[in-house]
Structure formats: C-alpha cells, structure tokens
Design a protein around this motif. Structure first.
Motif, PDB file in Angstrom:
ATOM      1  N   VAL A  53      19.474  52.500  42.162  1.00 54.94           N
ATOM      2  CA  VAL A  53      18.564  52.237  43.278  1.00 54.94           C
ATOM      3  C   VAL A  53      19.326  52.250  44.599  1.00 54.94           C
ATOM      4  CG1 VAL A  53      17.074  50.482  44.329  1.00 54.94           C
ATOM      5  CG2 VAL A  53      16.869  51.018  41.895  1.00 54.94           C
ATOM      6  N   LYS A  54      20.494  51.629  44.629  1.00 54.81           N
ATOM      7  CA  LYS A  54      21.302  51.615  45.857  1.00 54.81           C
ATOM      8  C   LYS A  54      21.708  53.034  46.263  1.00 54.81           C
ATOM      9  CE  LYS A  54      23.135  47.108  44.757  1.00 54.81           C
ATOM     10  NZ  LYS A  54      24.300  46.367  44.267  1.00 54.81           N
ATOM     11  N   TYR A  70      18.687  54.856  47.582  1.00 53.84           N
ATOM     12  CA  TYR A  70      18.337  54.334  48.910  1.00 53.84           C
ATOM     13  C   TYR A  70      19.229  54.964  49.976  1.00 53.84           C
ATOM     14  CZ  TYR A  70      17.905  51.318  52.923  1.00 53.84           C
ATOM     15  OH  TYR A  70      17.722  50.862  54.209  1.00 53.84           O
ATOM     16  N   GLU A  71      20.516  55.014  49.712  1.00 50.44           N
ATOM     17  CA  GLU A  71      21.446  55.630  50.667  1.00 50.44           C
ATOM     18  C   GLU A  71      21.102  57.103  50.872  1.00 50.44           C
ATOM     19  OE1 GLU A  71      25.464  54.859  49.411  1.00 50.44           O
ATOM     20  OE2 GLU A  71      25.127  52.709  49.399  1.00 50.44           O
ATOM     21  N   MET A 110      18.173  58.569  50.406  1.00 47.50           N
ATOM     22  CA  MET A 110      16.892  58.669  51.111  1.00 47.50           C
ATOM     23  C   MET A 110      17.065  58.389  52.605  1.00 47.50           C
ATOM     24  SD  MET A 110      13.435  58.981  50.812  1.00 47.50           S
ATOM     25  CE  MET A 110      13.077  58.610  49.130  1.00 47.50           C
ATOM     26  N   THR A 111      17.869  57.408  52.933  1.00 46.50           N
ATOM     27  CA  THR A 111      18.081  57.062  54.340  1.00 46.50           C
ATOM     28  C   THR A 111      18.791  58.183  55.078  1.00 46.50           C
ATOM     29  OG1 THR A 111      18.155  54.740  53.730  1.00 46.50           O
ATOM     30  CG2 THR A 111      18.988  55.309  55.887  1.00 46.50           C
ATOM     31  N   ARG A 118      10.187  57.422  60.815  1.00 41.90           N
ATOM     32  CA  ARG A 118      11.271  56.457  60.609  1.00 41.90           C
ATOM     33  C   ARG A 118      11.911  56.091  61.951  1.00 41.90           C
ATOM     34  NH1 ARG A 118      13.795  55.211  55.795  1.00 41.90           N
ATOM     35  NH2 ARG A 118      14.570  53.547  57.109  1.00 41.90           N
ATOM     36  N   VAL A 160      22.816  52.098  57.059  1.00 39.35           N
ATOM     37  CA  VAL A 160      22.793  52.319  55.614  1.00 39.35           C
ATOM     38  C   VAL A 160      23.701  51.300  54.953  1.00 39.35           C
ATOM     39  CG1 VAL A 160      23.278  53.922  53.743  1.00 39.35           C
ATOM     40  CG2 VAL A 160      22.395  54.778  55.906  1.00 39.35           C
TER      41      VAL A 160
END
Length: 103
Positions: free
Chosen positions: A57-58, A61-62, A64-65, A78, A91
């Motif tokens: 997940v981490k 997330y990175e 995706m950001t 965003r 991030v």
C-alpha cells in the motif's frame, strides 16, 4: 452523457486514453489483489506476511502521488500536490513519521 463518455471522460481527465487508463488501473489492481490475499492469510496466521500488505500500500501510494504530480491536469484534481511544488516533501517515505506501522 453519451455511453462513450462514460468510458472516456475520467481517463481523459488524467491525460490518458481508455486503453492507457485500463493498463495503469490493472497495474495497481494486481499488487492490491496480492496484498489483500496476504492480509487475509495474515489475519489467521499473524506470523506470516507481517509487512506485505502495508509495504504494498505504501509503495502504491508513493507511485500514485508521483503519477498525479506528473499529470497535466493535476492542478484541477490534486491541488494539494501543486501547492507545494515539491513532490519529495509531500510523499511520505516508508518508515517516516506517520507511516511507521505495519498491518
């Protein structure tokens, strides 16, 4: 809205075609499915897959950001990323404050 618009409006909002968006979405779905499986097993056998789901997940997330920051329409969907203009500070890094837990 036309039927075609249902399939193309969101991909277009992030600067992609339908096919490109499908490929990217599936590239997120596969690791998420594996992480879900690991979390399910971990629920019953807590000594297995102790960090698999949280690290996945981490990582996603990175990814995706970074992806959102590079999107040509990021200021629209965003604005939080555009405010700082410094992706590195927005991030969280695995193991940094606020992200030191595991599932």
């Amino acid at each position: 809205m036309q039927i075609r618009g249902l399939f193309t409006s969101h991909p277009a909002s992030v600067g992609e075609t339908y096919g490109e968006h499908m490929r990217v979405a599936l590239s997120f779905a596969a690791p998420l499915a594996k992480a879900a499986g690991a979390a399910l097993i971990h629920a019953f056998l807590p000594f297995l897959f102790t960090t698999t789901a949280s690290l996945t997940v981490k990582s996603l997330y990175e990814r995706m950001t970074r992806r959102c920051a590079a999107c040509p329409k990021a200021p629209l969907h965003r604005p939080d990323l555009m405010a700082s203009r410094r992706l590195a500070s927005s991030v969280p890094v695995v193991g940094s404050a606020g992200f030191d837990y595991v599932i």
